[in-house]
Structure formats: C-alpha cells, structure tokens
Design a protein around this motif. Structure first.
Motif, mmCIF file in Angstrom:
data_model
loop_
_atom_site.group_PDB
_atom_site.id
_atom_site.type_symbol
_atom_site.label_atom_id
_atom_site.label_comp_id
_atom_site.label_asym_id
_atom_site.label_seq_id
_atom_site.Cartn_x
_atom_site.Cartn_y
_atom_site.Cartn_z
ATOM 1 N N MET A 43 0.826 -1.207 0.000
ATOM 2 C CA MET A 43 0.000 0.000 0.000
ATOM 3 C C MET A 43 0.860 1.257 0.000
ATOM 4 N N ARG A 75 2.022 -8.477 2.182
ATOM 5 C CA ARG A 75 1.072 -9.351 2.897
ATOM 6 C C ARG A 75 -0.121 -8.546 3.370
ATOM 7 N N ILE A 76 0.133 -7.337 3.827
ATOM 8 C CA ILE A 76 -0.948 -6.483 4.325
ATOM 9 C C ILE A 76 -1.892 -6.115 3.185
ATOM 10 N N ASN A 78 -2.222 -7.461 0.289
ATOM 11 C CA ASN A 78 -2.753 -8.694 -0.263
ATOM 12 C C ASN A 78 -3.976 -9.199 0.502
ATOM 13 N N SER A 79 -3.852 -9.266 1.818
ATOM 14 C CA SER A 79 -4.965 -9.799 2.600
ATOM 15 C C SER A 79 -6.117 -8.792 2.633
ATOM 16 N N LEU A 80 -5.794 -7.486 2.636
ATOM 17 C CA LEU A 80 -6.867 -6.489 2.617
ATOM 18 C C LEU A 80 -7.643 -6.553 1.297
ATOM 19 N N ALA A 82 -7.976 -9.170 -0.550
ATOM 20 C CA ALA A 82 -8.768 -10.407 -0.478
ATOM 21 C C ALA A 82 -10.045 -10.175 0.325
ATOM 22 N N MET A 83 -9.910 -9.473 1.455
ATOM 23 C CA MET A 83 -11.095 -9.183 2.281
ATOM 24 C C MET A 83 -12.095 -8.320 1.510
ATOM 25 N N SER A 94 -5.976 -15.643 -0.710
ATOM 26 C CA SER A 94 -4.713 -14.928 -0.908
ATOM 27 C C SER A 94 -3.537 -15.883 -0.732
ATOM 28 N N PHE A 95 -2.414 -15.533 -1.370
ATOM 29 C CA PHE A 95 -1.217 -16.357 -1.323
ATOM 30 C C PHE A 95 0.011 -15.473 -1.138
ATOM 31 N N THR A 96 0.920 -15.890 -0.296
ATOM 32 C CA THR A 96 2.222 -15.230 -0.257
ATOM 33 C C THR A 96 3.000 -15.666 -1.502
#
Lengths: 421, 421
Positions: A43, A75-76, A78-80, A82-83, A94-96
């Motif tokens: 971000m 990672r932050i 990415n997961s946001l 996905a949410m 999501s995937f690392t």
C-alpha cells in the motif's frame, strides 16, 4: 473463459477506499466471465515507512532481515484486497509469494525468479476463486528464506505468474493510463499508444521510460505474455504490449515514441593506451563492481603517443563508486586524467518503423541541430536512436524530435500528478 | 551455558528507540554467556491499526485472510529486532512462526499449537546466533496456511518454543515488573512476589490477573518450563513461576495474592424444574455456543412445585448471545424468568498456604463482612476462594482481603500507566 492476471501498484492501493475500488474492478472482471489472478504491491507509502524504521534501528541492516521486513507490506495489501473482494461476495484466497510457488535465487533484495510453480493458485482458480498473490516476493528453494525481487518486482511477479499459468493477458494497473509517445509532462501533445511490440517497449524502458521496468518486459517477451498498461482510475483500455518485432508488416511499422533519461552521467578516461586489452581492463573492473555502463565512445587514437580517450555513460547513482575505483587504477595504468559529468541527459527515438526508413538518423540529427542542441554522444540499435545532450537541453530535444516525427495527437495529453510506481 | 527464551510484548517494541533497547538487553544476555531465543509481539498499536483497516474494507472479513493480515505485524517487529540486534554486532537470524516449526490446528484466529519442531531455530542457536521468532503465529500442517493463536498468543509461542528447545527459562517482558499480591492500581501496598508455583499462577490468571494468559501458564506447567515475568524498562529480576504445588513444603506454603475480575456477568434462570437433566440442557446449550460459564449456584428446591433457580457467571462479552439463546428456550422449558446482572465482580484469594490453613474461608468471609460487603456467590478450589460481589464493592473487597491476610509490603507498589499486554 479467459485467464486475466491483474497487477495493482501501491498508489492504486493507498487507502481502504482505493482497495475497495480495486476489489470492485476485480469482481467485475470475474463476473464478466474471466478467471482472475491479482498481484498486489504494498500500500502507498508502506515500503518507505518500513525502510525508515529499519534505518532507525540499523543503518546497514542485514539483507535477509530487510526482505522479511519489506514483504510484510505486500502481505498487508494482499490480505486487505482479499477481504475487500470477499466483501463483494466473490470467493477469494490470498497467497504469499512462497505459497504461490515463486521460486527465486537467494540474492536478498534483488532476487531473480527461477521458476513459478503455481499449483495452489491454479487450484484456487479452478475452484472458481479469485486468487490474490503478494507481489515483489518469493522464496529461495534451498534455504526456504523469503526473498524480494527488487525494483518493479511486483510487475515481474505478475508477468511470471501469467506465463506459468498461460494467462491470456497480464494487466498492469497504476495511475498512468497507458504508454505515451513521450512523457506528457515534457511533451504536451504526447499521444497514448494503442499497441506496441515487446522490442519497442524494451527499448523505451531501457531508454528511460518509467512506465514498466525492463525486467518485466523482458520476461513477458521471453514467455510471450501480452501485457496491458491501464489506469486503476478509469476504464480506458490502455496500451497493449504484444507481438514480436519481426511479425510487424513493413507497411504497419511506425515510430513509437520518444524517451528521456536524466539518471545517467558520463565518465571520460583521457590518455589511455590504444593497445588491445586496455579498454577491457576498465570494463572488467566496472563489471566486477556491478556497475552497468550504457553507451561507450572511443575517440580516434592520437598518432603522436598512441593513446586515446574512452567515454562511457553510467547511472549517476554509481558515479562516486566508479570514480573512486578508476582513480585507484589511474597511476598504474598511466592514464592522463578522468573526467566526470553528471549534467547530461539521454534522448531516444524508438520504433519498428525505423527499420524501413533509412532517413531517420538524418532527420534525428537535423531536428536537434534546428533546435540548437549539440549532440555529445550517439548510438543506435535496429529500432532506436539515442543521443546524449546537455541535461538542460533534454526537454527541448524531446519536443523537437516529437514534432519532427509527427508523433503528437490532436488532443493535448492528460497529465497525471505522478508516475506512482 | 543456559538457553533463555525472551518474549517481548507490543509496548516493549512500540518505537525504534524501544526496539534498540530490547536489542541491547538481548545482546547483553547473549554476551553473559547464554544462548538466546527471542519471541516478539507486533509493535505497539500495529495490530489495532490493521484491524481498523480490515474493518474498513470488510466488516466481516474471512478468518484466513485476517490471519494473513495480522501476522504481518509480527514479521515487521521481528525483522526490526533482528536488525537492531545485528547493529550491536551479534549474529542473528529471524524466523516466521512457520519457519520456526510452530505447527497448529487450522482454526484461524484462535489456533492451538499441536507441536513445535524448531530444527532451524536450534541450528541457528548452535551456530552461535541469536534467533528471533515471530510470536502469535503458526502454520497449519495440512493446508500450509498461516494461523494465529488468539489473545496472548506470543506468550504461548514463547513457552512452547522454550519447551521444545528445553530452555532453562522463558522470560516474559512487558511494562509490568512482576506478579503482585494484588493489582497495584487497586491495592496501594501490593507487593511484588519473588516466586509462585504454576498452580497458583493458573488460579490467579483464571481469577482475573491479566499479567499472563491462562493458556501460556497451562503450557508451561504441562512442560515444566520455568517462566519469569519481567519489565523491559528495568533490571528487576521480576517474578519466577516454577514448580508444582505438591512440591511446596507445608511450612513454606503461603497465601499468594488477591485477584479481581470485572469481566463477568451473572445470569439466573428462575423456576427451572428440579429433575435430573434440566440443568444439563442449559449447560449443553451454552457449551455448544462456546460460551464458557464459570461459577454455578443452584438454590435449594422449592417444595411446593419442585422447581429451583440456577445462577451462573459468564463473560459479559457473551451476555447478549446467552440471553438470546436462553430466551428462545424459556417457554418450551417452562421457566419462570431469566435475570441478568452485569454489575458484578469476582474477588479471589489464591495461595498454596490455603491447604494447610483450614480457617482461611472463615477469615475470608469475615473480612468481607467487616467491610460491609455482601457475598452473592462463592466457590473454592484447593488453593483458591472466590466471591461474587457487587461491582462497586470490588476494589474495597480486594483491599479488605489483602489487609486481612497481611499480603502487603512495607513499601507502596510502583504503579505503571498500563498493563500493556
């Protein structure tokens, strides 16, 4: 059903609001009947903030730990993302980089992708899920350590994934809506291109265009992955980068655009012996220090003492290091002097059309002459002409060439606030 | 050479300055001739900030993605601590939970550790390195997904690693410098304890002491890992938690302290049939909803209609859910009414000394009577007496018991700003 890989840059993900907008686009693409894999950068300013924290605890942090730190940013985001996609009702996972099978060399901070084994990502896509993959990161197969891919790494992740998954297109989203015939901040009538071939994009990227990093385009060309540069703020189709130079029919080959580069300086070694192997010593030393030199010019030898001068360009970021190294060689090698000029700029004209238009070089030099601009060095490839000029003349040189080769559009270009990469 | 596991909480890592201070302590411990493994929580408010971002993109985010998001916090603190340790000249390597072999169940957000296989961590320690391990996180062996351990997860990581590596002690650092005979913010002459046994700490944790989460103490007891609670702001040796209750000689068994808990409420079901199985229906329904009830009181049956009243305490956080569920059962079961009171508090006296002092319960009730405090419910274990009182009376009850059992020190306790867990 098409498989589309979409990569979103940091400015496209700088806030919760922007992340929701990205999710809407992702879900719309999915609902239009496509399989979608999304690659996210960190971000907005996250990476800079993490770098700042690192500098506060250790001015010279271990590269392995730096990679562990910086990958948290992706990672932050990415997961946001996905949410946010889940909030729109789509199935998502999501995937690392490691989970997505991005296997790299072990060189922390600037690792290369060795291969991508996206089994888990493919499985998620096959289950109808949107897959979100953290860009910029991978894993070293031997040590299992987390690595990062260096500048533009997320673009490279996206292209490599697209190649491994045989995607139909890899869309690169940022706040720029396509590839232009010139930097619109310099040339006001720069025009957005609909399409160009990989080689043209490579030459533009190598010549200073910042829209895509060289590495991702090289990867796309090697694996023949069509790329599309688009804005995350509009529905403009952007610019397609696809196809090989040799496949462009002569009658369709045109001049693509003008690129400028202020990041290079020029070193001249005066009075170097003009015997075989002397220049090689210089370039071997620079190569061993991982300094990339660009253009090289060797003057005609002096008849009196059989010496010559060698000039080359290099990133100004490496200027001090190169000068220090060459300074240490000077006396032993018997050079007269070493001169450095960081107030130079490169202007390049790129286009497949050059192949079939022998007069281009003449027009190029005349355009600069008519604008009163002196050419310091020059070199060419099959589809590119580059001149080194005074940095103060660079913008004017770009405008002169853009006009001379009639690259402009009827409408003035939309100018964005930043390149936002 | 001793192996020391040190765990640092978020407030100990809230800034670059605090991280450097932690690194100094870590390196000093190493230089004193110990092997050191460090477990880090996320920096200061990181977790709250990430939760806030998540809420903005999805009010009900998928648990798997939430775990991916939150674990970024520990990666950041982890790598920064590693960098800070490296800056002090020590060899260091950081590990994610997955890299450290923290294998968990797949329950995202509240996973349990199944086993720890710290091969890579041990290897690093054997090479003379300080190992830094991200707390709070693990990996599900089957799906390879990242999991988190829930509240107090980093303490649990530290204890589990210490157990797996047969560490000599697991030090838990925060801004509290030990376990006290009472909450110093309530009881001004609360005294820091030098040592207590696992069972005493378990009873204190279960009775409202926030200094250690129950789970980490249970783990430490099961694997017999001595824990030491220390402040990251001082060199105070803190409080050692070690040894089994049954190993304390009678003459050394004392009363440990007083704990208070305001987080529970009280539900009474009026007019429930006093036949076998009726109470079980209530508690099965609560258990199926994963509501943990604590104390239970059943009144003497009414002779007239063979009904009784059942009262139990439960976390107020689950109060509304429990009322809704029981409300739905009320008519079918023929209950008269359901009453809820969230203005209650629990006060507990804990100590191994209770075993050998039969008069403790009498003294306990007299102390509250003398303070004019009414006891609502009461229960006991081998080494604990707990009373439910009005929440407004809770602090006074703690002070009365602390004085009655002469738990106070000569010096007033140092009061810290927050518990900072």
């Amino acid at each position: 059903m098409a498989l589309i890989v979409q990569k979103y840059g940091g400015s496209s993900l700088e806030s919760a609001e922007r992340i929701r907008a990205v999710a809407e686009r992702v879900v719309a693409t999915k609902q239009a009947g496509n399989d979608v894999v999304v690659v996210c950068s960190a971000m907005g300013d996250t990476t800079d903030e993490l770098l700042d924290l690192a500098a506060q605890v250790n001015p010279n942090p271990p590269a392995r730990e730096m990679d562990m730190l910086l990958t948290a940013g992706e990672r932050i985001s990415n997961s946001l993302v996905a949410m946010a996609v889940a909030a729109q009702g789509a199935d998502v996972q999501s995937f690392t980089g490691s989970q997505a099978g991005v296997i790299t060399t072990e060189r922390h901070g600037n690792a290369r992708i060795i291969e991508v084994t996206p089994g888990r990502v493919q499985e998620a896509v096959d289950q109808g899920k949107v897959a979100i993959v953290a860009g910029f990161q991978g894993v070293n197969r031997d040590t299992k350590d987390v690595t990062t891919l260096g500048r533009g790494g997320s673009d490279t992740t996206a292209v490599a994934l697209a190649a491994a998954m045989k995607a139909d297109v890899c869309e690169i989203y940022s706040d720029v809506d396509g590839v232009y015939t010139a930097d619109p901040r310099i040339v006001s009538d720069a025009r957005q291109l609909e399409q160009l071939c990989f080689e043209e994009m490579l030459e533009l990227a190598a010549s200073g265009s910042k829209i895509l990093v060289l590495r991702s385009v090289e990867y796309a060309r090697a694996w023949n992955v069509p790329m599309r540069v688009r804005s995350s703020y509009s529905n403009d189709p952007g610019t397609l980068i696809a196809g090989a130079l040799e496949d462009i029919p002569v009658e369709e080959a045109v001049l693509t655009g003008v690129a400028t580069d202020e990041s290079e300086g020029k070193i001249t070694i005066l009075g170097i012996k003009d015997v075989p192997g002397e220049a090689a010593k210089v370039f071997r030393a620079l190569a061993d220090a991982e300094i990339n030199i660009d253009m090289v010019l060797q003057n005609i030898s002096s008849i009196e003492d059989n010496t010559t001068d060698i000039t080359f360009t290099l990133p100004t970021a490496d200027g001090d290091r190169a000068l220090e190294m060459l300074g240490a060689m000077k006396d032993a090698e018997g050079w007269d002097d070493i001169a450095y000029n960081d107030q130079v700029g490169k202007v390049s004209l790129v286009g497949a059309g050059m192949k079939s238009h022998p007069g281009v070089t003449a027009d190029f030099t005349e355009a600069l002459r008519d604008a009163g601009i002196n050419i310091d060095m020059m070199n060419t490839s099959e589809i590119r002409i580059t001149a080194v000029v005074r940095q103060d003349d660079l913008a004017e040189a770009a405008r002169a060439l853009h006009t001379k080769f009639e690259l402009g559009g009827d409408e003035p270009a939309i100018v964005y606030a930043g390149t936002g990469r």
